[in-house]
Structure formats: structure tokens, C-alpha cells
Design a protein around this motif. Structure first.
Motif, PDB file in Angstrom:
ATOM      1  N   ARG A   1     -15.243  29.734  -3.735  1.00 33.64           N
ATOM      2  CA  ARG A   1     -16.657  29.906  -4.057  1.00 33.64           C
ATOM      3  C   ARG A   1     -17.166  28.929  -5.113  1.00 33.64           C
ATOM      4  O   ARG A   1     -18.325  28.518  -5.075  1.00 33.64           O
ATOM      5  CB  ARG A   1     -16.903  31.345  -4.516  1.00 33.64           C
ATOM      6  N   ALA A   2     -16.328  28.564  -6.057  1.00 35.06           N
ATOM      7  CA  ALA A   2     -16.794  27.684  -7.129  1.00 35.06           C
ATOM      8  C   ALA A   2     -17.194  26.316  -6.590  1.00 35.06           C
ATOM      9  O   ALA A   2     -18.260  25.786  -6.930  1.00 35.06           O
ATOM     10  CB  ALA A   2     -15.717  27.541  -8.195  1.00 35.06           C
ATOM     11  N   VAL A   3     -16.343  25.750  -5.750  1.00 29.79           N
ATOM     12  CA  VAL A   3     -16.664  24.441  -5.166  1.00 29.79           C
ATOM     13  C   VAL A   3     -17.871  24.558  -4.248  1.00 29.79           C
ATOM     14  O   VAL A   3     -18.757  23.691  -4.236  1.00 29.79           O
ATOM     15  CB  VAL A   3     -15.447  23.869  -4.417  1.00 29.79           C
ATOM     16  N   ALA A   4     -17.938  25.648  -3.473  1.00 32.00           N
ATOM     17  CA  ALA A   4     -19.097  25.851  -2.605  1.00 32.00           C
ATOM     18  C   ALA A   4     -20.373  25.937  -3.434  1.00 32.00           C
ATOM     19  O   ALA A   4     -21.420  25.405  -3.045  1.00 32.00           O
ATOM     20  CB  ALA A   4     -18.919  27.112  -1.774  1.00 32.00           C
ATOM     21  N   GLY A   5     -20.302  26.596  -4.590  1.00 29.63           N
ATOM     22  CA  GLY A   5     -21.465  26.676  -5.460  1.00 29.63           C
ATOM     23  C   GLY A   5     -21.874  25.321  -5.988  1.00 29.63           C
ATOM     24  O   GLY A   5     -23.068  25.010  -6.108  1.00 29.63           O
ATOM     25  N   ARG A   6     -20.900  24.484  -6.302  1.00 27.03           N
ATOM     26  CA  ARG A   6     -21.247  23.144  -6.775  1.00 27.03           C
ATOM     27  C   ARG A   6     -21.919  22.344  -5.675  1.00 27.03           C
ATOM     28  O   ARG A   6     -22.963  21.715  -5.895  1.00 27.03           O
ATOM     29  CB  ARG A   6     -20.000  22.409  -7.257  1.00 27.03           C
ATOM     30  N   VAL A   7     -21.348  22.363  -4.467  1.00 23.72           N
ATOM     31  CA  VAL A   7     -21.893  21.554  -3.380  1.00 23.72           C
ATOM     32  C   VAL A   7     -23.262  22.058  -2.940  1.00 23.72           C
ATOM     33  O   VAL A   7     -24.206  21.278  -2.769  1.00 23.72           O
ATOM     34  CB  VAL A   7     -20.922  21.539  -2.180  1.00 23.72           C
TER      35      VAL A   7
ATOM     36  N   GLU B   1     -11.476  15.383  -1.702  1.00 21.17           N
ATOM     37  CA  GLU B   1     -11.067  15.953  -2.982  1.00 21.17           C
ATOM     38  C   GLU B   1     -11.548  17.394  -3.127  1.00 21.17           C
ATOM     39  O   GLU B   1     -10.867  18.231  -3.715  1.00 21.17           O
ATOM     40  CB  GLU B   1     -11.615  15.110  -4.132  1.00 21.17           C
ATOM     41  N   ALA B   2     -12.725  17.670  -2.590  1.00 22.92           N
ATOM     42  CA  ALA B   2     -13.298  19.013  -2.703  1.00 22.92           C
ATOM     43  C   ALA B   2     -12.733  19.989  -1.688  1.00 22.92           C
ATOM     44  O   ALA B   2     -12.922  21.196  -1.824  1.00 22.92           O
ATOM     45  CB  ALA B   2     -14.814  18.935  -2.549  1.00 22.92           C
TER      46      ALA B   2
ATOM     47  N   PRO C   1      -5.035  14.266  -2.183  1.00 24.33           N
ATOM     48  CA  PRO C   1      -6.141  13.624  -2.891  1.00 24.33           C
ATOM     49  C   PRO C   1      -6.134  13.970  -4.373  1.00 24.33           C
ATOM     50  O   PRO C   1      -5.598  14.998  -4.778  1.00 24.33           O
ATOM     51  CB  PRO C   1      -7.380  14.223  -2.221  1.00 24.33           C
ATOM     52  N   PRO C   2      -6.741  13.121  -5.194  1.00 24.74           N
ATOM     53  CA  PRO C   2      -6.902  13.493  -6.606  1.00 24.74           C
ATOM     54  C   PRO C   2      -7.823  14.695  -6.722  1.00 24.74           C
ATOM     55  O   PRO C   2      -8.758  14.850  -5.959  1.00 24.74           O
ATOM     56  CB  PRO C   2      -7.546  12.235  -7.220  1.00 24.74           C
ATOM     57  N   THR C   3      -7.562  15.540  -7.693  1.00 25.95           N
ATOM     58  CA  THR C   3      -8.355  16.763  -7.826  1.00 25.95           C
ATOM     59  C   THR C   3      -9.028  16.880  -9.192  1.00 25.95           C
ATOM     60  O   THR C   3      -9.687  17.874  -9.452  1.00 25.95           O
ATOM     61  CB  THR C   3      -7.462  18.000  -7.629  1.00 25.95           C
ATOM     62  N   ALA C   4      -8.880  15.886 -10.050  1.00 28.00           N
ATOM     63  CA  ALA C   4      -9.387  15.996 -11.418  1.00 28.00           C
ATOM     64  C   ALA C   4     -10.889  16.291 -11.453  1.00 28.00           C
ATOM     65  O   ALA C   4     -11.362  17.055 -12.292  1.00 28.00           O
ATOM     66  CB  ALA C   4      -9.094  14.712 -12.194  1.00 28.00           C
ATOM     67  N   ALA C   5     -11.630  15.690 -10.527  1.00 23.85           N
ATOM     68  CA  ALA C   5     -13.083  15.874 -10.544  1.00 23.85           C
ATOM     69  C   ALA C   5     -13.499  17.296 -10.205  1.00 23.85           C
ATOM     70  O   ALA C   5     -14.639  17.679 -10.441  1.00 23.85           O
ATOM     71  CB  ALA C   5     -13.733  14.899  -9.562  1.00 23.85           C
TER      72      ALA C   5
ATOM     73  N   TRP D   1     -13.989  23.516 -11.387  1.00 21.18           N
ATOM     74  CA  TRP D   1     -14.729  24.342 -10.441  1.00 21.18           C
ATOM     75  C   TRP D   1     -13.815  25.299  -9.697  1.00 21.18           C
ATOM     76  O   TRP D   1     -14.135  25.774  -8.614  1.00 21.18           O
ATOM     77  CB  TRP D   1     -15.475  23.446  -9.460  1.00 21.18           C
ATOM     78  N   GLU D   2     -12.656  25.609 -10.255  1.00 18.59           N
ATOM     79  CA  GLU D   2     -11.700  26.459  -9.546  1.00 18.59           C
ATOM     80  C   GLU D   2     -12.098  27.929  -9.592  1.00 18.59           C
ATOM     81  O   GLU D   2     -11.849  28.678  -8.654  1.00 18.59           O
ATOM     82  CB  GLU D   2     -10.303  26.265 -10.143  1.00 18.59           C
ATOM     83  N   ALA D   3     -12.712  28.382 -10.684  1.00 16.57           N
ATOM     84  CA  ALA D   3     -13.029  29.799 -10.846  1.00 16.57           C
ATOM     85  C   ALA D   3     -14.523  30.027 -10.629  1.00 16.57           C
ATOM     86  O   ALA D   3     -15.356  29.326 -11.204  1.00 16.57           O
ATOM     87  CB  ALA D   3     -12.621  30.277 -12.233  1.00 16.57           C
ATOM     88  N   TRP D   4     -14.853  31.006  -9.817  1.00 12.56           N
ATOM     89  CA  TRP D   4     -16.253  31.315  -9.526  1.00 12.56           C
ATOM     90  C   TRP D   4     -16.865  32.160 -10.640  1.00 12.56           C
ATOM     91  O   TRP D   4     -16.290  33.158 -11.073  1.00 12.56           O
ATOM     92  CB  TRP D   4     -16.359  32.060  -8.199  1.00 12.56           C
ATOM     93  N   ASP D   5     -18.050  31.750 -11.088  1.00 12.95           N
ATOM     94  CA  ASP D   5     -18.801  32.511 -12.086  1.00 12.95           C
ATOM     95  C   ASP D   5     -20.277  32.332 -11.757  1.00 12.95           C
ATOM     96  O   ASP D   5     -20.914  31.371 -12.188  1.00 12.95           O
ATOM     97  CB  ASP D   5     -18.488  32.016 -13.497  1.00 12.95           C
ATOM     98  N   GLY D   6     -20.807  33.266 -10.972  1.00 12.12           N
ATOM     99  CA  GLY D   6     -22.194  33.153 -10.551  1.00 12.12           C
ATOM    100  C   GLY D   6     -23.165  33.179 -11.706  1.00 12.12           C
ATOM    101  O   GLY D   6     -24.171  32.448 -11.713  1.00 12.12           O
TER     102      GLY D   6
END
Length: 690
Positions: free
Chosen positions: A157-163, A181-182, A224-228, A232-237
Motif C-alpha cells: 500500500r505504501a508504494v501504491a500511495g506514492r504512485v 524498482e517500485a 533492482p536497487p531499492t534505495a529510492a 515507502w515500505e510501511a503504509w500510513d494513510g
């Protein structure tokens, strides 16, 4: 749209390749007809003796999203409901196909187009070509065909929220590398051309079918590199909403709806690491897409809202400007382009021209040392472009095609020369006088000026009809707008050719008459000039600076001064004061800032330069004053025919100044705030118009 299915025999496997074709002049739009064609074609694959389906869109991309034209019509009962349900129904054959499904992404896949790709089990992107994103929240909507929940199941969810929220609001998209990466795509392949990419992808699918229980969808596994994306690993709405509200107090309806969907989805385990057959099994085990009813309901509710109406109107204002730019591009070819200057703007322009047109680019500087530095700067810009997703081979070719020297005579034979020297009329006129003795009579002469008179630059030249202003915005690689400035002597052919170059550079052009400040800088400078005049008069600087923050503008006046540079902004205000002394004043505190060589008003040393606070204006009073000033200046711009119409102004302010789409750019903000009515006695748009 036409859908054609062929069966390929690869390594003992029968793989269906479903190819979509559409009008080559524009990206595929997922209207009712296209959706029906896709659903029927995928359903027909179910009757074939194949082991997998590979989906390929026109030119390699799945398109530019759903058809928003239907949503421009007057509000109809359940309009959003019908549009959302139609998309879900059309994607159902793909969601329930009993064999593995793979979407190829070798071009744009935005909005509804990416939702089509997310419905497949696996996505394979072409390096340097894929452009992916879910921009709906920026338009006041949410993805209506399950894009938010489908993406969250892949990435968390965290990455989905960013995108779907953070990147959407910022107008950012994902490159193939960024998507890998995402976790949005599973594999990135190069491919010298589209055909070789498709061959590699189909071969990779066949290999994945031979490894049903483990591994990535294509060998070898890519790490892939994941630093970027680590943050965004943990979801916090709540944190996401708070971050949005720091920039746009009160947030937007669409942001809240997207966060509510992600909250309702609950914890999900990202599936990016499972194999092709495992993904297919998981997909087939689900009776229906998650939160389908909730997504459809949210989409329907938003479609009828004020913010969505404004966002859709903003979209079409920008599309109108883009279409006008593209119409000029037919037949234009660029083999050699010159750039005079070697500073930040000049080298950014050189890198962009070399990268996007394939032309040889030659820069001219005043001495060998600066010329060598200019080449290094160009290479630095190209290296940053690679990190942003540009193919490394393309960047290397652009660097190889870029040279620099000290002799204007080396620009002989260029189809166009871009001048990007210091913002001084005498210096620029000297460049053009010397250059006209060198280049062909047909060479296009382009000046990258932010406020100087294009007419004055052409005075005394043998061919002033080929002098055109081409005002880029910094950073050149990021901001999509260029203002094409036509002087009275400029020929229509020169304007058309300049628009063609803007299109080749991937920019959207808005044409401006040759008037002080053109469109964007004139309007921004009225805002900044009025704000600084209030500070000069003793009003609280913090109240003045933040007065329009609730309206979602990307920067405050003080931030904008820092971004543009105090000296540059002072020069622009002085030019505008000379032209319009009744409306523009070169601020005394800005002049102090320049004299003390400070970067902006937020510098600790700047406080001592501000006058004593003696005013009592409240934030609402300051807001009203600033918006009325903008309404007055926009009215003047239109009356003087600096811009063709208000839609061109909206497109320019959306693309060049980052004004919020959910406010319908500048004019919509002025209408909804009441400033238009107060200043001119009428709105810029009819109420309810899209």
C-alpha cells in the motif's frame, strides 16, 4: 482500435500475441469501443490452444488512459458508475483468462491504460521507452477500474500511495527502471527496436513457463536497487494525508478517496516476487477484484464534484495546447542545431536537443576554457537523465553528438540556433548581428529570453521575420512548457517551425505575443510584485507569503523569488514597471535583497532588510487583494491579445507555473474565489462549464 491475435511457437510453447492498433497520430484512448474490442479479443483467446497471452499496444504502449471526453458532458445520473463498471466488465475476460497473461510496456501506459496492464499477471517494460503512471488524483478522480487496489497488491500500500497520490499530484511518472524498482513491472528489457523487444519478451515468457515453481518471470532474475523506495515500505494513510495537506491545506476529495480505498484494502503481501504460474493461480482463485464496489462508488461520487470538473477542464486545456504543438511537427527534421552560450540554461538546452532530436549540437562560448566546461555540463545533464530513466546508449550518443568552440562561424549550416546568453538586450542583439553574417538566410534564430523584447532583438537584422522567442522554464528537462513568442515581424512559417522543434523536444508550446513578461512571468510577477508591495508597506511578511497557500499553489512568493533568483526577478519587475507603471512596482525590499547578495527572504540575514511591521491586514484580506490583482492582470493579458484565449493562459500556468488542476489553473481559482466577478464583473468561464 483493431485487435489482432497471432500464435507463436517458442521453445515448444504456444503463445498468443494480441496486438492492438489504433490511430498513429495519437496514443490509444480507452473509450467504450476500445474496451469492447479488448474484451472480445481476450475472450476469443480462451478458445485457442495456447499456454499464455502476451498483450501489445499500438507502438508498444498501452495508451494515454480512459476517454475523458465523456466526462465533460453535463452531469448525468450515475455517469461515473457506468464508466467505471464498463471498464471493470471489459477487463473481466483478461482477469479470468485461464492461462498466464503478460502486458508489454514499451511506451506510455497512463491511467486507464496502466490499469489494463495491471490486470495482467506480469508486466515487461522496455528500457528507455516505458512511461507509467496513475494521474487520476491530480484530475480530481481516482483510478476507476481498480488501479489503486491492483497496484497495492503488487507493491504494497505504501508504494501504491506514492504512485497514485504523491507522484500523481506532482505530475511525475515512472520510467521502466523506476517502475522495476517500485515493483510495478517485473522485468525490464532493452531491445534495439520494438520488434526485437517483443521477440525478447515472448522468449522470456516461454522460459518462465518452463519454471513454474520459482524464479522471476524471465531469466536471469533482476535485482533492482531499492534505495529510492525504502521509505515507502510501511503504509500510513494519516501521514500521507498530512503530507498532502502541508502543501494543499484541506487536501482534495480525490486524495481522501484514494487513501480510504488503501485503508479499506488492509494489509496485503506484495506479489512481485512470485513466478508467472503462481501469479496466475492466485488471480484465478479470486472471485472478483478487491473493493470493486467501493472503487466504483468513489469514482462516481468524484465525477460529479467541482474539483473533478475543474481537473478535467485543466486536462483538456493542456491537451488543446499539446495538439496545437503537434500539428506543426509534420515533416520537421533536425540534423544540426547551434547554441550560443555555455551556462546552466544553454547546456540544459543543448543536452535536450541532442537527446530528443538526434541532431548534432554545437555550443559557442567566449573562450576555450568555458567551451570545455560547457561540454562537461552537457554530459552531466545527460548523466542525470540516465538516472531518471534515459537509455544509457541514447545518452552516450547525445554526448558524442555535442561539441563546443569559440567561433560563431562554426554554426554555419545549422537549421536553428538558440541564443541563451546573459539577459541583456545589447548583448543579445550583438550576438544576432554577428550570427546573421554566418548562418544561412533560412536558419531559424531562437532567443531564450524570459522578458526582453523579441521585436527589439530583430531590429536592424536583414531577416527579422525568422527571429522567435523560445522561453524555456528551469529545470529544462522537467518543466513541460515553452512559450513561443512571435514579434510583429515574425513570419507564420518561423512560428510553425519553432512549434515543430518544441514538439521534437517533448515540450508543449503556448504562443504569446511579444509583450513584457509574456504570459507566465507577467502573471507570476504581478502576484509577487503585489505581495512584495504589501511587505514594503509594513504588512506581516509571513501572512503575505502564506496567504494563497490554502489554494494549493506550488510555491509561495518568497519561495518563488528564491527559485527564480532575486536579481532575475528584480530585472523582470523593473521591465514590467517600465511598461506598466500603474500596476507593477520593483519592490524596495527585493532591491535590498539583491544589493546584499542574499538568496531569498527566508535567509536569516534578510529579516533586517524588511521594513517595520505596521500593517494589520488579515490573511483573508491579503488573499483577496492578491487574487484581485491576478484577476486584473489576466483580464489585461486577454484584452491585449498577449494570449489567444483563457485556455492558453490556463495551459501555460498549469505547465509552466504548476498551478493546481483541481482549481482549473489560474482562471478557475479566480472564478471560484470571486475575484473575477469583483474585478471584471464576470467570470472567465461560464459556471459549470468543463
Amino acid at each position: 482500435m483493431i485487435a489482432t491475435t497471432s500464435v507463436r511457437e517458442v521453445a515448444g510453447h504456444r503463445i498468443a500475441l494480441l496486438e492492438l492498433t489504433a490511430d498513429e497520430r495519437r496514443p490509444l484512448t480507452w473509450d467504450a469501443t476500445a474496451l469492447e474490442s479488448l474484451g472480445s479479443a481476450v475472450a476469443a483467446v480462451g478458445g485457442l490452444d495456447v499456454e499464455a497471452l502476451v498483450l501489445l499496444g499500438p507502438g508498444g504502449g498501452l495508451g494515454a488512459g480512459a476517454d475523458l471526453q465523456e466526462l465533460r458532458s453535463p452531469r448525468q445520473p450515475d455517469l461515473g458508475l457506468r464508466v467505471a463498471e464498463r471498464g471493470y466488465a471489459a477487463l473481466e475476460p483478461l482477469r479470468t483468462l485461464p492461462v498466464p497473461t503478460v502486458a508489454l510496456l514499451a511506451g506510455p501506459a497512463l491511467g486507464g491504460a496502466l490499469e489494463v496492464g495491471l490486470t495482467a499477471d506480469v508486466r515487461i517494460a522496455r528500457d528507455g521507452a516505458a512511461v507509467l503512471g496513475l494521474p487520476e488524483v491530480r484530475l480530481g478522480l481516482v483510478p476507476g477500474w481498480g488501479g489503486v487496489t491492483r497496484l497495492a497488491e503488487l507493491t504494497g500500500r505504501a508504494v501504491a500511495g506514492r504512485v497514485a497520490v504523491t507522484d500523481a499530484l506532482a505530475g511525475r511518472t515512472l520510467s521502466a527502471t523506476g517502475a522495476l524498482e517500485a515493483g510495478v513491472v517485473d522485468v525490464v528489457l532493452a531491445g534495439e527496436d520494438l520488434d526485437s523487444f517483443v521477440e525478447q519478451a515472448v522468449t522470456a515468457v516461454a522460459a518462465a513457463l518452463d519454471a513454474p515453481g520459482s524464479g522471476q518471470p524471465a531469466p536471469p532474475p533482476q535485482t533492482p536497487p531499492t534505495a529510492a523506495w525504502e521509505a515507502w515500505e510501511a503504509w500510513d494513510g494519516g501521514a500521507l494525508l498530512a503530507a498532502v495537506e502541508r502543501r494543499t491545506p484541506g487536501g482534495t476529495d480525490a486524495v481522501r478517496a484514494a487513501v480510504e480505498l488503501l485503508d479499506a484494502l488492509g494489509d496485503v503481501e506484495a506479489t512481485a516476487g512470485t513466478s508467472l504460474r503462481e501469479r496466475t493461480a492466485v488471480r484465478l482463485s479470486r472471485p472478483e477484484p478487491p473493493l470493486r464496489k467501493e472503487t466504483v462508488t468513489a469514482f462516481d461520487r468524484l465525477v460529479g464534484g467541482v474539483q473533478a470538473r475543474a481537473g478535467i477542464a485543466s486536462f483538456f486545456a493542456v491537451q488543446r495546447a499539446r495538439s496545437a504543438t503537434r500539428r506543426a511537427a509534420a515533416g520537421a527534421r533536425w540534423s544540426r542545431v547551434g547554441v550560443v552560450g555555455g551556462g546552466l540554461m544553454a547546456t540544459q538546452l543543448a543536452a535536450l536537443v541532442a537527446q530528443r532530436t538526434g541532431a548534432r549540437v554545437h555550443l559557442v562560448e567566449v573562450d576555450p576554457e568555458r567551451a570545455a566546461t560547457a561540454v562537461q555540463r552537457v554530459r552531466g545533464h545527460l548523466e542525470r537523465a540516465v538516472r531518471a530513466g534515459l537509455d544509457a546508449a541514447a545518452a552516450a550518443a547525445a554526448a558524442e553528438a555535442t561539441t563546443a568552440g569559440t567561433d560563431l562561424a562554426d554554426l554555419a549550416g545549422c537549421e536553428a540556433v538558440i541564443e541563451a546568453v546573459v539577459e541583456d538586450l545589447a548583448v543579445k542583439r550583438s550576438v544576432w548581428r554577428d550570427l546573421e553574417d554566418v548562418v544561412d538566410d533560412t536558419t531559424l534564430l531562437l532567443t531564450n529570453t524570459s522578458s526582453l523584447s523579441v521585436t527589439a532583438m530583430g531590429d536592424g537584422l536583414r531577416h527579422p521575420e525568422r527571429v522567435v522567442g523560445l522561453h524555456f522554464f528551469n529545470p529544462v528537462a522537467v518543466l513541460p512548457l515553452v512559450e513561443v513568442v512571435a514579434a510583429p515581424a515574425t513570419s507564420s512559417e518561423a512560428v510553425r517551425t519553432t512549434l515543430a522543434l518544441a514538439d521534437a523536444l517533448g515540450k508543449t508550446a503556448v504562443t504569446s505575443a511579444d509583450a513584457p513578461g509574456f504570459i507566465v512571468n507577467r502573471l507570476l510577477s504581478r502576484w509577487m510584485g503585489d505581495a512584495l508591495s504589501l511587505v514594503d508597506a509594513g504588512e506581516d511578511p509571513e501572512v503575505v507569503d502564506r496567504a494563497l497557500q490554502p489554494d494549493g499553489l506550488p510555491m509561495t512568493p518568497f519561495q518563488l523569488v528564491e527559485h527564480i533568483g532575486p536579481a532575475v526577478q528584480l530585472h523582470i519587475l523593473e521591465s514590467l514597471q517600465d511598461a506598466f507603471p500603474d500596476r507593477f512596482v520593483a519592490s524596495a525590499c527585493l532591491r535590498e535583497l539583491v544589493q546584499h547578495d542574499l538568496p531569498g527572504f527566508r535567509d536569516p540575514s534578510a529579516a533586517a532588510l524588511l521594513p517595520p511591521r505596521s500593517g494589520t491586514a488579515t490573511s483573508p484580506q491579503v488573499r483577496r487583494s492578491l487574487l484581485c490583482g491576478l484577476a486584473d492582470e489576466l483580464d489585461q493579458v486577454l484584452r491585449e491579445h498577449v494570449a489567444a484565449d483563457v485556455q492558453d493562459v490556463d495551459a501555460a500556468m498549469l505547465l509552466g507555473a504548476g498551478f493546481p488542476p483541481h482549481q482549473r489553473g489560474l482562471s478557475g481559482l479566480l472564478d471560484t474565489s470571486g475575484a473575477s466577478q469583483l474585478v471584471r464583473g464576470s467570470r472567465f468561464h461560464e459556471e459549470g462549464a468543463r
